[in-house]
Motif scaffolding. Structure first.
Motif, PDB file in Angstrom:
ATOM      1  N   GLU A  18      29.910  69.113-129.188  1.00 32.91           N
ATOM      2  CA  GLU A  18      30.003  70.383-129.893  1.00 32.91           C
ATOM      3  C   GLU A  18      29.812  71.517-128.893  1.00 32.91           C
ATOM      4  O   GLU A  18      29.021  71.399-127.955  1.00 32.91           O
ATOM      5  N   VAL A  19      30.521  72.594-129.115  1.00 36.33           N
ATOM      6  CA  VAL A  19      30.428  73.739-128.222  1.00 36.33           C
ATOM      7  C   VAL A  19      29.901  74.934-129.013  1.00 36.33           C
ATOM      8  O   VAL A  19      30.397  75.240-130.095  1.00 36.33           O
ATOM      9  N   MET A  20      28.874  75.568-128.458  1.00 34.53           N
ATOM     10  CA  MET A  20      28.341  76.793-129.029  1.00 34.53           C
ATOM     11  C   MET A  20      28.289  77.830-127.917  1.00 34.53           C
ATOM     12  O   MET A  20      28.008  77.493-126.760  1.00 34.53           O
ATOM     13  N   GLU A  21      28.568  79.063-128.277  1.00 34.33           N
ATOM     14  CA  GLU A  21      28.484  80.113-127.271  1.00 34.33           C
ATOM     15  C   GLU A  21      28.145  81.441-127.914  1.00 34.33           C
ATOM     16  O   GLU A  21      28.431  81.673-129.086  1.00 34.33           O
ATOM     17  N   ARG A  22      27.494  82.288-127.126  1.00 33.26           N
ATOM     18  CA  ARG A  22      27.127  83.623-127.577  1.00 33.26           C
ATOM     19  C   ARG A  22      27.184  84.554-126.373  1.00 33.26           C
ATOM     20  O   ARG A  22      26.721  84.198-125.287  1.00 33.26           O
ATOM     21  N   GLU A  23      27.743  85.714-126.549  1.00 33.06           N
ATOM     22  CA  GLU A  23      27.744  86.712-125.488  1.00 33.06           C
ATOM     23  C   GLU A  23      26.461  87.528-125.587  1.00 33.06           C
ATOM     24  O   GLU A  23      26.089  87.990-126.669  1.00 33.06           O
ATOM     25  N   THR A  33      21.220  88.429-111.008  1.00 36.22           N
ATOM     26  CA  THR A  33      19.996  88.783-111.722  1.00 36.22           C
ATOM     27  C   THR A  33      20.218  88.725-113.225  1.00 36.22           C
ATOM     28  O   THR A  33      19.367  88.235-113.974  1.00 36.22           O
ATOM     29  N   ALA A  34      21.363  89.203-113.676  1.00 30.40           N
ATOM     30  CA  ALA A  34      21.685  89.168-115.102  1.00 30.40           C
ATOM     31  C   ALA A  34      21.744  87.727-115.609  1.00 30.40           C
ATOM     32  O   ALA A  34      21.173  87.401-116.659  1.00 30.40           O
ATOM     33  N   ILE A  35      22.428  86.856-114.859  1.00 28.06           N
ATOM     34  CA  ILE A  35      22.537  85.442-115.248  1.00 28.06           C
ATOM     35  C   ILE A  35      21.160  84.794-115.267  1.00 28.06           C
ATOM     36  O   ILE A  35      20.809  84.073-116.211  1.00 28.06           O
ATOM     37  N   ASN A  36      20.352  85.035-114.233  1.00 24.69           N
ATOM     38  CA  ASN A  36      19.011  84.451-114.174  1.00 24.69           C
ATOM     39  C   ASN A  36      18.137  84.941-115.320  1.00 24.69           C
ATOM     40  O   ASN A  36      17.346  84.172-115.879  1.00 24.69           O
ATOM     41  N   ASN A  37      18.281  86.214-115.675  1.00 25.95           N
ATOM     42  CA  ASN A  37      17.520  86.766-116.794  1.00 25.95           C
ATOM     43  C   ASN A  37      17.866  86.051-118.094  1.00 25.95           C
ATOM     44  O   ASN A  37      16.979  85.629-118.845  1.00 25.95           O
ATOM     45  N   VAL A  38      19.148  85.878-118.350  1.00 24.83           N
ATOM     46  CA  VAL A  38      19.581  85.204-119.575  1.00 24.83           C
ATOM     47  C   VAL A  38      19.188  83.729-119.540  1.00 24.83           C
ATOM     48  O   VAL A  38      18.732  83.171-120.546  1.00 24.83           O
ATOM     49  N   ARG A  39      19.331  83.083-118.393  1.00 26.67           N
ATOM     50  CA  ARG A  39      18.936  81.669-118.264  1.00 26.67           C
ATOM     51  C   ARG A  39      17.445  81.497-118.580  1.00 26.67           C
ATOM     52  O   ARG A  39      17.055  80.595-119.317  1.00 26.67           O
ATOM     53  N   THR A  40      16.618  82.377-118.030  1.00 29.39           N
ATOM     54  CA  THR A  40      15.176  82.308-118.285  1.00 29.39           C
ATOM     55  C   THR A  40      14.877  82.518-119.761  1.00 29.39           C
ATOM     56  O   THR A  40      14.081  81.777-120.354  1.00 29.39           O
ATOM     57  N   ARG A  41      15.509  83.507-120.375  1.00 32.10           N
ATOM     58  CA  ARG A  41      15.295  83.759-121.804  1.00 32.10           C
ATOM     59  C   ARG A  41      15.739  82.560-122.640  1.00 32.10           C
ATOM     60  O   ARG A  41      15.082  82.201-123.619  1.00 32.10           O
ATOM     61  N   TYR A  42      16.849  81.906-122.246  1.00 31.20           N
ATOM     62  CA  TYR A  42      17.330  80.714-122.951  1.00 31.20           C
ATOM     63  C   TYR A  42      16.345  79.558-122.793  1.00 31.20           C
ATOM     64  O   TYR A  42      15.979  78.897-123.759  1.00 31.20           O
ATOM     65  N   GLU A  43      15.901  79.314-121.573  1.00 33.18           N
ATOM     66  CA  GLU A  43      14.959  78.216-121.306  1.00 33.18           C
ATOM     67  C   GLU A  43      13.615  78.447-121.992  1.00 33.18           C
ATOM     68  O   GLU A  43      12.946  77.497-122.388  1.00 33.18           O
ATOM     69  N   ASP A  44      13.208  79.705-122.140  1.00 35.26           N
ATOM     70  CA  ASP A  44      11.960  80.047-122.827  1.00 35.26           C
ATOM     71  C   ASP A  44      12.144  80.088-124.346  1.00 35.26           C
ATOM     72  O   ASP A  44      11.206  80.403-125.073  1.00 35.26           O
ATOM     73  N   GLU A  45      13.349  79.779-124.792  1.00 28.92           N
ATOM     74  CA  GLU A  45      13.714  79.754-126.205  1.00 28.92           C
ATOM     75  C   GLU A  45      13.640  81.126-126.874  1.00 28.92           C
ATOM     76  O   GLU A  45      13.440  81.234-128.078  1.00 28.92           O
ATOM     77  N   ASP A  46      13.788  82.191-126.070  1.00 29.38           N
ATOM     78  CA  ASP A  46      13.933  83.523-126.640  1.00 29.38           C
ATOM     79  C   ASP A  46      15.346  83.697-127.189  1.00 29.38           C
ATOM     80  O   ASP A  46      15.571  84.510-128.086  1.00 29.38           O
ATOM     81  N   ILE A  47      16.272  82.953-126.625  1.00 31.98           N
ATOM     82  CA  ILE A  47      17.653  82.899-127.116  1.00 31.98           C
ATOM     83  C   ILE A  47      17.885  81.480-127.602  1.00 31.98           C
ATOM     84  O   ILE A  47      17.753  80.527-126.829  1.00 31.98           O
ATOM     85  N   VAL A  48      18.197  81.326-128.880  1.00 32.59           N
ATOM     86  CA  VAL A  48      18.441  80.010-129.461  1.00 32.59           C
ATOM     87  C   VAL A  48      19.781  80.043-130.184  1.00 32.59           C
ATOM     88  O   VAL A  48      19.967  80.840-131.109  1.00 32.59           O
ATOM     89  N   LEU A  49      20.715  79.216-129.729  1.00 37.18           N
ATOM     90  CA  LEU A  49      22.017  79.156-130.371  1.00 37.18           C
ATOM     91  C   LEU A  49      21.907  78.357-131.662  1.00 37.18           C
ATOM     92  O   LEU A  49      21.128  77.407-131.753  1.00 37.18           O
ATOM     93  N   ASP A  50      22.699  78.760-132.655  1.00 31.35           N
ATOM     94  CA  ASP A  50      22.677  78.059-133.937  1.00 31.35           C
ATOM     95  C   ASP A  50      24.094  77.901-134.469  1.00 31.35           C
ATOM     96  O   ASP A  50      25.068  78.163-133.749  1.00 31.35           O
TER      97      ASP A  50
END
Length: 65
Positions: A18-23, A33-50
């Motif tokens: 399954e593929v999920m994506e969000r901009e 820096t932007a990519i690392n910021n989003v990666r960190t937020r994703y890994e910390d579960e601040d961003i959760v795809l549904d």
């Protein structure tokens, strides 16, 4: 089930992907820096795809090369 049917059955390993994506829009000094910021937020579960982020599914033979 007869023995004849059981003997002719083969086993297959099938993958469901399954593929999920969000901009995510972020402000940063540079792209890395932007990519690392989003990666960190994703890994910390601040961003959760549904399910709202679902974009597709692929079903295929796991052994295909």
């Amino acid at each position: 089930m007869s023995n004849t049917t059981e003997n002719t059955m083969k086993k297959f390993t099938i993958t469901i992907k399954e593929v999920m994506e969000r901009e995510i829009e972020v402000e940063a000094e540079d792209l890395d820096t932007a990519i690392n910021n989003v990666r960190t937020r994703y890994e910390d579960e601040d961003i959760v795809l549904d399910s709202d982020d679902f974009t597709g599914v692929d079903i295929f033979d796991s052994n295909a090369e």
